[in-house]
Design an enzyme around this catalytic site. Sequence first.
Site, PDB file in Angstrom:
ATOM      1  CE  LYS A  73       2.865  -3.404   7.913  1.00  7.91           C
ATOM      2  NZ  LYS A  73       3.106  -2.008   8.334  1.00  7.91           N
ATOM      3  CB  SER A 148       1.907   0.067   5.251  1.00  6.58           C
ATOM      4  OG  SER A 148       2.604  -0.020   6.485  1.00  6.58           O
ATOM      5  CB  SER A 172       1.974   1.855   8.955  1.00  5.70           C
ATOM      6  OG  SER A 172       2.264   2.427   7.716  1.00  5.70           O
TER       7      SER A 172
END
Length: 442
Positions: A73, A148, A172
Amino acid sequence: MIWSLPAYEIARLIKSKELSPKEVISAFFERFQSLEPKLRAFITPTFERALKEAESLKPSSEMLLAGVPIALKDNINQKGVETTCGSQLLKGSVALFDATVVSRLRAEGAVFVGKTNMDEFAMGSSTEYSAFFKTHNPWDLERVPGGSSGGSAVSVAARLSPLALGSDTGGSVRQPASFCGVIGLKPTYGRVSRYGLVAFASSLDQIGPFAFNCKDLALITKVIAGFDKSDSTSSKVAVEDYLESVQRAEVRGLRVAVPKFEGVESAVEGCFDRFLRSLEEHGAYIQEVSLKYIHLAINAYYVIAPSEASSNLARFDGVRYGNTVYGRDLDETYKKTRSAGFGKEVKRRILMGTFALSSGYYDAYYLKAMKVRTLIANELKSILRDFDIIVMPTTPTRAFKFGEKMSDPVSMYLSDIFTVSVNLAGLPAISLPLCVYENLPC
Ligand code: GLN
């Protein structure tokens, strides 16, 4: 097909010299080139760099992840590669050091194939708040991948990498895992070092992995878990052999608590009920429990997380960090930098957090939320004295369509209704794909 292999199998084939690290990365690179134009999972793909690394990799027989491609990420620092956090404010910022998770994975032979798309500063549940572009759900390109950590979930779901890392502050990792039909783990707070993860809400943040099978998940968790002196909140408790635990796990005799819930779409409910029945058929003991405070988890989370964020994000002022937009004086420079660099949702969170922490409102909001947090944590922990696990759906709905929740932030926040309580309590949680209904996973 190389790209369809589990990570543990890739590592085995590389160690036995049946595959070369370069062959593996090339196979994933090819798949990336054909699918990425539709999916847009990566902000900064690094397959070319990975190919070079693969060429010089010397796999040893002890390496747990020899030659395994992993996506990160874009809020996890990898030295020499941009870390943007999905924000204009950090576009172009190249990381000066490796996060602890990155150095641990690299030491086990992992090769990094890119930085994945995310909601700006990890605030969101659909990846639509990325400042750059939308990421598409591989099950239905008209739908969001969740957020996210949407890009990382898509990378694993579409097999652009067998493993990926995300971060989970309020769901997330688990929510996008659920929307994309893969496994997502939020480890116990302190289990995995946060050093090198750009902070959102430090008392809730935890790095977590995505995988498409439990053995791979156990493998990567084993590598990233463990004490790190660079993170003062990291735990000194010895790391278990998760690989071994996965192999001897038993459903028979498992004591399962199921809290009452409502407001879940019927596809999710049906799937969840079938899961409970199957647990029961395999010898688990299931009991409904009532929780008094859990319905307040969203309220508490959306005071605590923005409060911590408002403080953590103060450093992105164009002087210490971030792309500077100069004004006439320092004050104007701060304002212009933030106004140009931060997106709408990030500004909203900073405003909410600053308000909740301001004198006069601190007691009414932040302090109250912290009290609720304690009640929720105590409640969950007391259930876990009598039960082995608590099970709930990960999300109230399957993946929704682009734009569906963008005009209504509260409805976006409610996608986290089942996930935020464990972050408040510091507990671990996993999201498992249970079934596919009308071609969407739940
Ligand atoms: N969706 C939640 C939020 O927007 C969770 C974010 C996260 O876990 N990083 O805050």
